[in-house]
Design an enzyme around this catalytic site. Sequence first.
Site, PDB file in Angstrom:
ATOM      1  CB  THR A   1      -0.933   0.026   1.222  1.00 45.74           C
ATOM      2  OG1 THR A   1      -0.170   0.218   2.415  1.00 45.74           O
ATOM      3  CG2 THR A   1      -1.731  -1.266   1.330  1.00 45.74           C
TER       4      THR A   1
ATOM      5  CE1 TYR B   1       3.550   9.806  10.172  1.00 45.86           C
ATOM      6  CE2 TYR B   1       5.317   9.822  11.792  1.00 45.86           C
ATOM      7  CZ  TYR B   1       4.814   9.417  10.570  1.00 45.86           C
ATOM      8  OH  TYR B   1       5.565   8.621   9.755  1.00 45.86           O
TER       9      TYR B   1
END
Length: 292
Positions: free
Chosen positions: A39, A182
């Site tokens: 991905t 993050y």
Amino acid sequence: MLDNTLTRNKLADTSVVIGSWERGHVLRTNFEGKLTLVTGAATGIGRATALGFAAEGARLALLDHDGDALAATADEARGRGVEVAVATADLSTAAGVADGLARLLGDGSSPDVLVNNVGAGSVRTFDDLTDDDWHATFELNFFSYLRTIRAVLPGMRARGSGVIVNNASDLARQPEANPVDYAASKAAVLALTKSLARAEGPAIRVNAVAPGPIWTPFWTKPGGFADTLAKVHGLPPQEAVEHEMKLRQLPLQRLGTAEEVANVVVFLASDLAAFVTSSVWGVDGGSVRAIV
């Protein structure tokens, strides 16, 4: 007990087999013909990883939202003599993951290897982040991994083999003040990696890489880490990145390359790492200082 003299003599013979390795012979990854799903394969680490597997003879199934860049990666991989299937999809949504995987694996095939690589982030303070920001970060950086794994696990279980490599971050193990969303999403990736390794062994191995600062579009694109660091430090982007590396006291004193991360991903997915699972491999230039 083994006789020590006999053991030493056998080890000196270059024909002795240790696992799948014959002494004096080239180590092999054994990817020829195996299906690898990557991905976020259009650019950066994902692109380098796809090309790394192509160089080892793997068949590729590639997902990304950037169709033009994905097509370029696919063309380069095909130039290395392997089969490549591609699909564009928004992996930040459940529907996008399902649609992309259906178009790639609609024939019911199951990948031998899954590399979860998609992700994004920007440097924002805790006070800057809204609930929507947090949700958006986790949808792409964590839930895309969860949903893709959920889709491929049944096939791996039925086959009795499989490898999953998740791309995390050094910030998952050593968070900085920014970007907290993050870092938190990547820490969740590590927890998922460890849990799945325990649940799915011995048939399926699950590991993670934790890259440090890597010079990819993640940093260089408009609005990427370099631009946002420029705002935080009040410096031009390149100077801001160099300043950030000094603050982190990075021993190798440079950003890494996508290929340097891809090399470790390919290793972890290969037969060379057959006894490696539930591990987190730092590819970070020495940024993480903790012993564990």
